[in-house]
Design a protein around this motif. Structure first.
Motif, PDB file in Angstrom:
ATOM      1  N   GLY A 173       5.112  76.407  26.542  1.00 45.92           N
ATOM      2  CA  GLY A 173       5.455  77.274  25.417  1.00 45.92           C
ATOM      3  C   GLY A 173       4.468  78.404  25.180  1.00 45.92           C
ATOM      4  N   SER A 174       3.181  78.124  25.366  1.00 47.05           N
ATOM      5  CA  SER A 174       2.181  79.171  25.154  1.00 47.05           C
ATOM      6  C   SER A 174       2.366  80.310  26.149  1.00 47.05           C
ATOM      7  N   MET A 175       2.774  79.966  27.378  1.00 44.88           N
ATOM      8  CA  MET A 175       3.006  80.990  28.399  1.00 44.88           C
ATOM      9  C   MET A 175       4.295  81.749  28.097  1.00 44.88           C
ATOM     10  N   VAL A 176       5.281  81.063  27.594  1.00 46.63           N
ATOM     11  CA  VAL A 176       6.524  81.729  27.204  1.00 46.63           C
ATOM     12  C   VAL A 176       6.242  82.781  26.135  1.00 46.63           C
ATOM     13  N   SER A 177       5.400  82.421  25.175  1.00 49.52           N
ATOM     14  CA  SER A 177       5.073  83.340  24.086  1.00 49.52           C
ATOM     15  C   SER A 177       4.339  84.574  24.593  1.00 49.52           C
ATOM     16  N   ARG A 178       3.568  84.405  25.648  1.00 50.14           N
ATOM     17  CA  ARG A 178       2.771  85.513  26.166  1.00 50.14           C
ATOM     18  C   ARG A 178       3.568  86.418  27.099  1.00 50.14           C
ATOM     19  N   TYR A 179       4.596  85.868  27.753  1.00 49.27           N
ATOM     20  CA  TYR A 179       5.369  86.650  28.717  1.00 49.27           C
ATOM     21  C   TYR A 179       6.866  86.558  28.421  1.00 49.27           C
TER      22      TYR A 179
END
Length: 781
Positions: free
Chosen positions: A132-138
């Motif tokens: 989820g943290s990567m989804v939020s960033r990209y």
């Protein structure tokens, strides 16, 4: 002793500044709140950025002696797709000659697009289990991925091993990732893969309760049949070989689109797809494989997909009567409604995000975008500020040493340092006093011990506590008491200057005591006709308390490093109100002490620079002052100082364009004062916040060592300042605590002042409560 008392009349009307101060007084508290809210907002952004980078709560799966007796054998021996229908655990396997490509740990801005390009070239869709943290960033990458027909699943928000986490943490990880998916691509999903998971046979007693909880929430847990081990970077051929299932079996294949250099994965992916197609394999997603299984089971029984036949899967969280219940109810879980529909045909795991989930997700993505921009920009900016601060320390040490050696040359080396012929003529000492009954006697007694001939003018600024009467009762023949209605310190000083009988005037505070030779040392620079003002060396007398000790360190460092530096650079910014001397004609030339600012000492010092006078520092002229004894009083004093300095700098902003020798302050002093007394202190709290951020989210050891290194530099500077002033080193034991507590308060004061200045407020002079504990010089040595 003579006393001058002006005629009493009607009390004067409030000045414009006082009226403005009254109107602004009600706004001070909101300004403090605004400053704190700004810091809170920045802290929140940094915390969000740290959380997104998965540096907190991240752990590795290290488990010894795992037990499996609580996990049903049929599950351990089952397929890689685990569901719970009606509370019953069931598994499914991928059909033969079928490959489900799955990718973990993404998305990333570099490798995920390359993986997508390969999939699109080969007309293949994959299932991406995303952090989820990567989804939020990209979010743009996720949007492209979904638009190409690929499927998404949850891989938690921070890549944490959920086997060791609470149920609340589990649900939070799921919800945050669902929100990220909703904000990035407008979808939610029911597919889940746990970090550090592999084949279903590895489910143990620690992780089994997690999967049961996930099943109850309507999620399908997806394991693997074949692991490419691409994260080991073994080479393209080995990745292809390790990803190939045996004997024509179907398989869920694990690869990665994040977590490091994935060039081998990208290179192997195209070769793998071509190889498997050549062997007669088809590629699908997890949902596609489930749908194929359901269709095959229904066809085998000739039921046409009637609910309850072999191979069907009940809708997660949905009752047979069509009414939703439990965690899958509308508005309670983003996974609600996805899964298998009535009739047994498997639906896609994704569904369109709507309502609060969609808007909360977009808010999360926008907040992350802000954090992704702010934190790196802040880190670069603070690096520049840090370099500037360290440069200032180095410059202070070098110039302070040079100043000390220059002013303290012994008479065998070049004849020793002299300002010129000794100044022995009498001077006037002006003591402005407003309600100084606790201190005025000690102040005047210290002046009576002066080794230099002086006259003393006490200007009583409308005191209501008998200050003037105490001064008169001492019976000192060289003291004149001038009474005036309360008009403020600048007016009292100007009154004293007008009534001075000598061409040199010494100005001091009513709570300050001079050493016997202070006046004599202070006036010696006036042997040089270019010098118009001299700054003395103010010292904290009440240094035995914690607050006093902190201020003592600050005074010694400020007077013995800063002022020496400014003196050599010929851009002294302030003659301290506690001890300073002026040529009377120079004071009158610049219009006296101005009421335009709350820092009349800084105001007149800059004015004298601009008038062409030289201002110097005399380290041997020492006075002892009573520093604020409480945090509230300290805040009031420093608030006034900070705000007054900003007023003075703004008033003299045109000094930046002054030409010739009189423009030196504008060219050198103004930039230095703005940079080191306003800009760097304002942003210094961010350095501390960033240090805490680094300790929590990045590298605790490295951040701690960096903080200790800066503290060591400050300790060296402080120790050298104490050495120059022959102070006792024991007070330096308070320096670490000063950095942790006192300095933070000074930062907030300065930020408060900046907010007041930016919002156009005005302050009035704030009288500090005195105790009179600073006695004659002999009592403070």
């Amino acid at each position: 002793m003579t006393t001058t008392t002006p005629a009493r009349g009607r009390r004067r009307a409030p000045s414009r500044m006082e009226r403005a101060a009254g109107r602004a007084a009600a706004l001070q508290k909101p300004r403090v709140i605004l400053a704190l809210l700004l810091l809170l907002a920045l802290g929140s952004v940094m915390l969000l950025d740290g959380y997104l980078r998965s540096e907190i709560g991240n752990d590795a799966r290290v488990r010894d002696g795992a037990a499996y007796d609580e996990v049903p054998r049929k599950i351990l021996d089952g397929g890689p797709i685990l569901t719970f229908s009606g509370g019953t655990a069931k598994t499914q396997s991928v059909p033969k000659k079928t490959i489900v490509l799955t990718f973990d740990d993404g998305p990333t801005a570099n490798w995920t697009p390359e993986v997508l390009e390969v999939l699109e070239e080969n007309d293949v869709q994959g299932t991406f289990f995303m952090v989820g943290s990567m989804v939020s960033r990209y979010p743009d990458v996720v949007r492209t991925l979904v638009d190409q027909g690929n499927e998404v699943g949850i891989h938690t928000f921070t890549h944490v091993d959920l086997s060791y986490q609470s149920t609340a943490r589990l649900r939070r990880e799921l919800k945050q990732t669902q929100l990220a998916l909703a904000g990035a691509a407008g979808v939610t999903t029911t597919l889940f893969r746990a970090p550090y998971s592999s084949e279903i046979s590895a489910v143990d007693n620690y992780s089994w309760p997690v999967y049961k909880e996930l099943g109850g929430l309507g999620y399908t847990s997806v394991f693997v049949d074949t692991d490419s081990d691409d994260w080991k970077k073994p080479g393209v051929s080995k990745i292809v070989r390790w990803a190939t299932p045996k004997n024509g079996q179907g398989a869920i294949v694990l690869m990665h689109d994040a977590g490091g250099d994935r060039s081998q994965t990208v290179a192997a992916l195209g070769a793998y797809i071509k190889k498997m197609k050549a062997k007669g394999y088809t590629f699908t997603t997890v949902s596609g494989a489930r749908a194929e299984l359901d269709r095959a089971a229904a066809a085998a029984r000739g039921t046409g997909g009637t609910a309850g036949t072999a191979g069907s899967r009940q809708v997660p969280g949905q009752r047979t009567d069509g009414q939703r219940s439990g965690p899958g109810s509308a508005g309670t879980d983003p996974a609600a409604g996805a899964g298998t529909g009535a009739g047994g045909a498997a639906q896609a795991a994704q569904r369109k995000a709507t309502g609060a989930t969609l808007y909360e997700g977009k808010a999360l993505v926008y907040a992350v975008a802000v954090a992704e921009w702010v934190v790196p920009a802040l880190s670069w900016f603070l690096a520049v500020v840090g370099v500037a601060v360290m440069g200032r320390f180095a410059m202070m040490l070098v110039l302070a040493r040079r100043h000390h050696r220059q002013r303290n040359r012994r008479r065998g080396r070049g004849g020793g340092f002299r300002w010129g012929p000794a100044v022995t003529r009498p001077v006037t000492v002006i003591v402005p006093a407003y309600n100084e009954k606790e201190c005025i006697a000690n102040t005047l007694k210290s002046l009576a011990m002066s080794t230099h001939p002086i006259e003393i003018i006490v200007v009583d600024d409308g005191s209501e506590d008998g200050t003037a009467e105490i001064a008169e009762s001492l019976g000192m023949p060289n003291v004149r008491v001038i009474r005036q209605e309360n008009a403020g310190k600048p007016a009292a000083l100007n009154n004293g200057v007008r009534n001075a009988r000598h061409d040199i005037v010494v100005m001091m505070d009513g709570d300050t005591v001079f050493e016997p030779d202070a006046v004599h040392q202070l006036v010696q620079p006036f042997a040089d006709p270019e010098i118009g003002a001299v700054a003395g060396n103010a010292k904290v007398g009440n240094r035995d308390t914690l607050i006093g000790a902190w201020q003592h360190i600050e005074y010694v460092m400020g007077f013995n490093l800063d002022r020496r530096m400014y003196d050599l650079l010929r851009c002294m910014p302030t003659i301290p109100g506690a001890i300073g001397a002026f040529r009377r004609d120079a004071v009158l030339e610049v219009g006296g002490m101005s009421e335009d600012t709350l820092a009349e000492d800084t105001d007149i010092t800059i004015a004298m620079h601009r008038a062409g006078w030289r201002v110097v520092y005399q380290e041997h002229a020492k006075a002892w002052t009573e520093a604020p004894g409480s945090l509230k009083q300290l805040w009031s004093q420093r608030y006034r100082w900070s705000y007054g300095t900003m007023q003075a700098l703004w008033k003299h902003r045109k000094s930046l364009t002054d030409k010739g020798p009189s423009g030196r302050f504008g060219r050198v002093g103004m930039p230095l004062v703005v940079l080191f007394q306003i800009v760097t202190p304002v942003f210094a709290p961010l350095i501390d916040v960033f240090t805490v951020y680094s300790m929590i989210f990045v590298d605790f050891r490295a951040a701690l060592l960096a903080w200790l290194a800066v503290l060591a530099v400050q300790l060296v500077c402080a120790a050298y300042a104490f050495r120059l002033d022959r102070e006792k080193y024991r007070y330096l034991a308070m320096l670490p605590l000063q950095q942790l507590a006192y300095r933070q308060m000074m930062y907030l004061v300065l930020i408060h002042s900046c907010v007041t200045a930016l919002t156009g407020g005005r302050l009035r002079w704030q009288k500090l409560k005195r105790t009179g504990e600073v006695g004659t010089p002999a009592g403070v040595n």
